[in-house]
Design an enzyme around this catalytic site. Structure first.
Site, short mmCIF file in Angstrom:
data_model
loop_
_atom_site.label_atom_id
_atom_site.label_comp_id
_atom_site.label_asym_id
_atom_site.label_seq_id
_atom_site.Cartn_x
_atom_site.Cartn_y
_atom_site.Cartn_z
N TYR A 29 53.78 51.18 27.39
CA TYR A 29 53.13 50.74 28.62
C TYR A 29 51.63 50.56 28.46
O TYR A 29 51.02 49.75 29.16
CB TYR A 29 53.47 51.64 29.81
N GLU A 31 33.10 32.03 43.24
CA GLU A 31 34.11 32.84 42.55
C GLU A 31 34.17 32.53 41.06
O GLU A 31 34.64 33.35 40.27
CB GLU A 31 35.49 32.61 43.17
N GLU A 73 48.65 32.83 42.00
CA GLU A 73 50.00 32.43 41.62
C GLU A 73 50.06 32.04 40.14
O GLU A 73 50.99 32.43 39.43
CB GLU A 73 50.47 31.24 42.48
N LYS A 80 44.76 40.58 45.15
CA LYS A 80 43.33 40.24 45.10
C LYS A 80 42.70 40.68 46.42
O LYS A 80 42.85 40.00 47.43
CB LYS A 80 43.16 38.74 44.89
#
Length: 132
Positions: A60, A28, A80, A105
């Site tokens: 935005y 990863e 997190e 994810k």
């Protein structure tokens, strides 16, 4: 809505896809994966509505660019941590008092999506350091 006054307006960015390095496994750390972010931001839209001017609005598009930059630059291990860093940056950069952020994810080889949802409020302290 819990945690927010009933009269609060919200500006939202939904389902923003960001390619970023994220994860704890060695493979990863060497490839980008897609993260999907949705965020609700407390913002008084009355001035922007009255003027019809972007200068009076919470932009935005700028929020989406900030989210993308934080996630791409961070190369986080945990979703997190990524969510917390995005929330901190949005609160600091846009003068927000409250936000709710969901970071997802997708785990393609396991056929599920991992997600974390956080709600943060700008903490304001008085001159003695007490939370107001």
């Amino acid at each position: 809505m819990a945690g927010v006054d009933a009269m609060t307006d919200h500006v939202s960015v939904r389902d923003l896809s960001v390619a970023a390095v994220i994860g704890v496994h060695p493979w990863e750390r060497e490839t980008e994966q897609t993260l999907i972010v949705s965020v609700d931001l407390a913002a008084d839209v009355r001035k922007a509505a009255a003027s019809d001017d972007l200068a009076d609005a919470l932009d935005y598009s700028a929020v989406a660019e900030t989210i993308t930059a934080v996630l791409r630059e961070g190369k986080f291990r945990l979703i997190e941590t990524a969510a917390e860093r995005v929330a901190e940056r949005l609160l600091a950069d846009y003068g927000l008092t409250w936000l709710r952020l969901e970071l997802r994810k997708p785990i393609a080889d396991a056929a599920y999506t991992a997600a974390v949802t956080i709600e943060r409020r700008l903490e304001i302290h008085d001159h003695e350091g007490s939370l107001v």
